[in-house]
Scaffold this motif. Structure first.
Motif, PDB file in Angstrom:
ATOM      1  N   VAL A  32       0.839  -1.206   0.000  1.00 16.74           N
ATOM      2  CA  VAL A  32       0.000   0.000   0.000  1.00 16.74           C
ATOM      3  C   VAL A  32       0.866   1.246   0.000  1.00 16.74           C
ATOM      4  N   ASN A  33       0.416   2.277  -0.716  1.00 15.46           N
ATOM      5  CA  ASN A  33       1.133   3.552  -0.747  1.00 15.46           C
ATOM      6  C   ASN A  33       0.130   4.701  -0.641  1.00 15.46           C
ATOM      7  N   ILE A  34       0.600   5.786  -0.037  1.00  9.07           N
ATOM      8  CA  ILE A  34      -0.273   6.959   0.137  1.00  9.07           C
ATOM      9  C   ILE A  34       0.515   8.196  -0.280  1.00  9.07           C
ATOM     10  N   MET A  35      -0.122   9.116  -1.006  1.00 12.84           N
ATOM     11  CA  MET A  35       0.506  10.394  -1.360  1.00 12.84           C
ATOM     12  C   MET A  35      -0.507  11.515  -1.149  1.00 12.84           C
ATOM     13  N   ALA A  36      -0.040  12.762  -1.236  1.00 19.57           N
ATOM     14  CA  ALA A  36      -0.926  13.938  -1.174  1.00 19.57           C
ATOM     15  C   ALA A  36      -1.074  14.481  -2.588  1.00 19.57           C
ATOM     16  N   ALA A  37      -2.299  14.892  -2.952  1.00 14.60           N
ATOM     17  CA  ALA A  37      -2.509  15.467  -4.284  1.00 14.60           C
ATOM     18  C   ALA A  37      -3.508  16.629  -4.226  1.00 14.60           C
ATOM     19  N   GLY A  38      -3.017  17.779  -4.643  1.00 11.51           N
ATOM     20  CA  GLY A  38      -3.895  18.949  -4.713  1.00 11.51           C
ATOM     21  C   GLY A  38      -4.549  19.087  -6.073  1.00 11.51           C
ATOM     22  N   TRP A  39      -3.989  18.412  -7.081  1.00 13.25           N
ATOM     23  CA  TRP A  39      -4.505  18.539  -8.452  1.00 13.25           C
ATOM     24  C   TRP A  39      -5.544  17.456  -8.687  1.00 13.25           C
ATOM     25  N   ASN A  40      -6.747  17.715  -8.220  1.00  4.94           N
ATOM     26  CA  ASN A  40      -7.831  16.749  -8.414  1.00  4.94           C
ATOM     27  C   ASN A  40      -9.125  17.493  -8.671  1.00  4.94           C
ATOM     28  N   VAL A  52      -7.396  12.834 -11.057  1.00  2.00           N
ATOM     29  CA  VAL A  52      -6.275  13.352 -10.269  1.00  2.00           C
ATOM     30  C   VAL A  52      -5.022  13.332 -11.145  1.00  2.00           C
ATOM     31  N   ALA A  53      -4.218  14.392 -11.049  1.00  2.00           N
ATOM     32  CA  ALA A  53      -2.998  14.490 -11.867  1.00  2.00           C
ATOM     33  C   ALA A  53      -1.798  14.054 -11.035  1.00  2.00           C
ATOM     34  N   LEU A  54      -1.106  13.034 -11.521  1.00  2.00           N
ATOM     35  CA  LEU A  54       0.016  12.446 -10.764  1.00  2.00           C
ATOM     36  C   LEU A  54       1.317  12.565 -11.538  1.00  2.00           C
ATOM     37  N   ARG A  55       2.353  13.022 -10.850  1.00  4.47           N
ATOM     38  CA  ARG A  55       3.689  13.147 -11.462  1.00  4.47           C
ATOM     39  C   ARG A  55       4.146  11.813 -12.035  1.00  4.47           C
ATOM     40  N   GLY A  87       3.267  13.663   1.421  1.00  2.95           N
ATOM     41  CA  GLY A  87       3.465  14.574   0.305  1.00  2.95           C
ATOM     42  C   GLY A  87       4.911  14.960   0.069  1.00  2.95           C
ATOM     43  N   SER A  88       5.811  14.525   0.959  1.00  2.85           N
ATOM     44  CA  SER A  88       7.212  14.873   0.732  1.00  2.85           C
ATOM     45  C   SER A  88       8.138  13.667   0.804  1.00  2.85           C
ATOM     46  N   ASN A  89       7.578  12.480   0.860  1.00  2.00           N
ATOM     47  CA  ASN A  89       8.380  11.243   0.809  1.00  2.00           C
ATOM     48  C   ASN A  89       7.780  10.331  -0.246  1.00  2.00           C
ATOM     49  N   SER A  90       8.636   9.695  -1.041  1.00  2.00           N
ATOM     50  CA  SER A  90       8.111   8.799  -2.076  1.00  2.00           C
ATOM     51  C   SER A  90       8.090   7.357  -1.588  1.00  2.00           C
ATOM     52  N   GLY A  91       7.043   6.656  -1.991  1.00  2.00           N
ATOM     53  CA  GLY A  91       6.945   5.228  -1.715  1.00  2.00           C
ATOM     54  C   GLY A  91       8.029   4.432  -2.422  1.00  2.00           C
ATOM     55  N   LEU A  92       8.728   5.066  -3.354  1.00  2.00           N
ATOM     56  CA  LEU A  92       9.868   4.393  -3.995  1.00  2.00           C
ATOM     57  C   LEU A  92      11.003   4.232  -2.980  1.00  2.00           C
ATOM     58  N   PHE A 155      -7.833  21.953   3.562  1.00  2.00           N
ATOM     59  CA  PHE A 155      -7.378  22.206   2.193  1.00  2.00           C
ATOM     60  C   PHE A 155      -6.025  22.910   2.211  1.00  2.00           C
ATOM     61  N   TYR A 156      -5.403  22.957   1.061  1.00  2.00           N
ATOM     62  CA  TYR A 156      -4.072  23.553   0.919  1.00  2.00           C
ATOM     63  C   TYR A 156      -4.231  25.006   0.489  1.00  2.00           C
ATOM     64  N   ALA A 157      -3.585  25.908   1.212  1.00  5.00           N
ATOM     65  CA  ALA A 157      -3.811  27.335   0.969  1.00  5.00           C
ATOM     66  C   ALA A 157      -2.530  28.071   0.561  1.00  5.00           C
ATOM     67  N   LYS A 164       6.844  27.819   3.916  1.00  5.25           N
ATOM     68  CA  LYS A 164       6.182  26.734   4.654  1.00  5.25           C
ATOM     69  C   LYS A 164       4.754  26.543   4.108  1.00  5.25           C
ATOM     70  N   ARG A 165       4.355  25.282   3.918  1.00  2.00           N
ATOM     71  CA  ARG A 165       3.001  25.043   3.399  1.00  2.00           C
ATOM     72  C   ARG A 165       1.942  25.418   4.433  1.00  2.00           C
ATOM     73  N   VAL A 166       0.847  26.002   3.948  1.00  2.73           N
ATOM     74  CA  VAL A 166      -0.247  26.437   4.831  1.00  2.73           C
ATOM     75  C   VAL A 166      -1.467  25.559   4.564  1.00  2.73           C
ATOM     76  N   TYR A 167      -2.019  24.991   5.625  1.00  4.16           N
ATOM     77  CA  TYR A 167      -3.251  24.211   5.526  1.00  4.16           C
ATOM     78  C   TYR A 167      -4.330  24.949   6.310  1.00  4.16           C
ATOM     79  N   LYS A 168      -5.547  24.936   5.803  1.00  4.47           N
ATOM     80  CA  LYS A 168      -6.663  25.589   6.507  1.00  4.47           C
ATOM     81  C   LYS A 168      -7.797  24.594   6.594  1.00  4.47           C
TER      82      LYS A 168
HETATM   83  C1  FMN Z   1       0.081  19.920  -0.547  1.00  8.42           C
HETATM   84  C2  FMN Z   1       0.648  18.960  -1.545  1.00  8.42           C
HETATM   85  C3  FMN Z   1       0.004  18.770  -2.773  1.00  8.42           C
HETATM   86  C4  FMN Z   1       0.527  17.893  -3.734  1.00  8.42           C
HETATM   87  N1  FMN Z   1      -0.133  17.698  -4.920  1.00  8.42           N
HETATM   88  C5  FMN Z   1       0.333  16.797  -5.822  1.00  8.42           C
HETATM   89  C6  FMN Z   1      -0.409  16.484  -6.996  1.00  8.42           C
HETATM   90  O1  FMN Z   1      -1.515  16.968  -7.216  1.00  8.42           O
HETATM   91  N2  FMN Z   1       0.143  15.591  -7.870  1.00  8.42           N
HETATM   92  C7  FMN Z   1       1.351  14.986  -7.641  1.00  8.42           C
HETATM   93  O2  FMN Z   1       1.792  14.179  -8.472  1.00  8.42           O
HETATM   94  N3  FMN Z   1       2.060  15.259  -6.524  1.00  8.42           N
HETATM   95  C8  FMN Z   1       1.568  16.124  -5.603  1.00  8.42           C
HETATM   96  N4  FMN Z   1       2.245  16.367  -4.438  1.00  8.42           N
HETATM   97  C9  FMN Z   1       3.548  15.725  -4.246  1.00  8.42           C
HETATM   98  C10 FMN Z   1       3.442  14.235  -3.910  1.00  8.42           C
HETATM   99  O3  FMN Z   1       2.542  14.010  -2.848  1.00  8.42           O
HETATM  100  C11 FMN Z   1       4.852  13.765  -3.547  1.00  8.42           C
HETATM  101  O4  FMN Z   1       5.688  13.899  -4.694  1.00  8.42           O
HETATM  102  C12 FMN Z   1       4.882  12.332  -3.021  1.00  8.42           C
HETATM  103  O5  FMN Z   1       6.151  12.103  -2.486  1.00  8.42           O
HETATM  104  C13 FMN Z   1       4.601  11.304  -4.117  1.00  8.42           C
HETATM  105  O6  FMN Z   1       4.624  10.055  -3.499  1.00  8.42           O
HETATM  106  P1  FMN Z   1       4.786   8.677  -4.287  1.00  8.42           P
HETATM  107  O7  FMN Z   1       6.095   8.735  -5.037  1.00  8.42           O
HETATM  108  O8  FMN Z   1       4.803   7.671  -3.160  1.00  8.42           O
HETATM  109  O9  FMN Z   1       3.625   8.545  -5.199  1.00  8.42           O
HETATM  110  C14 FMN Z   1       1.736  17.212  -3.469  1.00  8.42           C
HETATM  111  C15 FMN Z   1       2.372  17.392  -2.228  1.00  8.42           C
HETATM  112  C16 FMN Z   1       1.815  18.243  -1.272  1.00  8.42           C
HETATM  113  C17 FMN Z   1       2.490  18.402   0.072  1.00  8.42           C
END
Ligand code: FMN
Length: 177
Positions: A32-40, A52-55, A87-92, A155-157, A164-168
């Motif tokens: 299982v893996n979890i990430m944060a995504a604001g682009w949805n 949802v848009a994923l890198r 949102g700042s650590n990769s599951g890789l 939400f992300y503000a 520093k990231r701001v959450y509200k």
């Molecule tokens: C507030 C916030 C919003 C983010 N939004 C996105 C997003 O919409 N798409 C994306 O690909 N990464 C987004 N990220 C970055 C990923 O969560 C981050 O690169 C994460 O390490 C990816 O994890 P993974 O490699 O395990 O998938 C966001 C991070 C934060 C903190």
């Protein structure tokens, strides 16, 4: 007065109030893996669909290509540290599912787990994957949804002047209930 900025990626970063979510995914072997995504975005009522848009370099898109389902969980107040972590650590590199910041539970219709202390969980099956530059737009059909109406939405503000990231959080009501 409006002024132009030719660094268009920087301008996209300035468009920064985002309905942040957790995206939960799982490999065929059950990792299982979890990430944060604001682009949805919601993109259809009938059938109900979310995108949802994923890198492309991230681990989540890889897992979703392998096992085409995901859970999109809308966070609540108190989940700021969890969002920073996933949102700042990769599951890789790290196994984020082992963190005590995240509380997982079984979903009802998909194998991928839900986040049990979130405000809303959408269980999704992937219906389309569109390559959009350096991201994949993952389009999922929502096949089940769980919620807790008493939890405010987080939400992300954007960022402070120091970066520093701001959450509200905002308490909104489900007016149709
Ligand atoms: C507030 C916030 C919003 C983010 N939004 C996105 C997003 O919409 N798409 C994306 O690909 N990464 C987004 N990220 C970055 C990923 O969560 C981050 O690169 C994460 O390490 C990816 O994890 P993974 O490699 O395990 O998938 C966001 C991070 C934060 C903190």
């Amino acid at each position: 007065m409006l002024k132009p900025n030719h660094d268009l990626a920087a301008m996209l970063r300035r468009h920064a109030i985002e309905p942040l979510v957790f995206v939960v995914s799982m490999s065929n072997k059950g990792k299982v893996n979890i990430m944060a995504a604001g682009w949805n975005i919601k993109c259809s009522y009938d059938p109900p669909m979310i995108a949802v848009a994923l890198r492309k370099e991230g681990y989540t898109q890889k897992l979703i290509h392998e096992n085409p389902e995901f859970v999109l969980a809308v966070p609540t107040k108190g989940q700021e540290d969890a969002l920073e972590y996933v949102g700042s650590n990769s599951g890789l590199i790290v196994d984020k599912s082992k963190s005590n910041l995240i509380t997982l539970d079984s979903a009802t219709k998909v194998k991928v787990p839900i986040i049990s202390d979130a405000r809303l969980n959408f269980e999704c099956k992937v219906r389309n994957i569109i390559s959009t530059g350096d991201h994949y737009m993952i389009v999922g059909e929502v096949i089940a949804a769980l919620y807790d109406k008493d939890k405010p939405q987080l939400f992300y503000a954007g960022r402070t002047p120091e970066g520093k990231r701001v959450y509200k959080s905002l308490k909104t009501h489900f007016h149709d209930e």
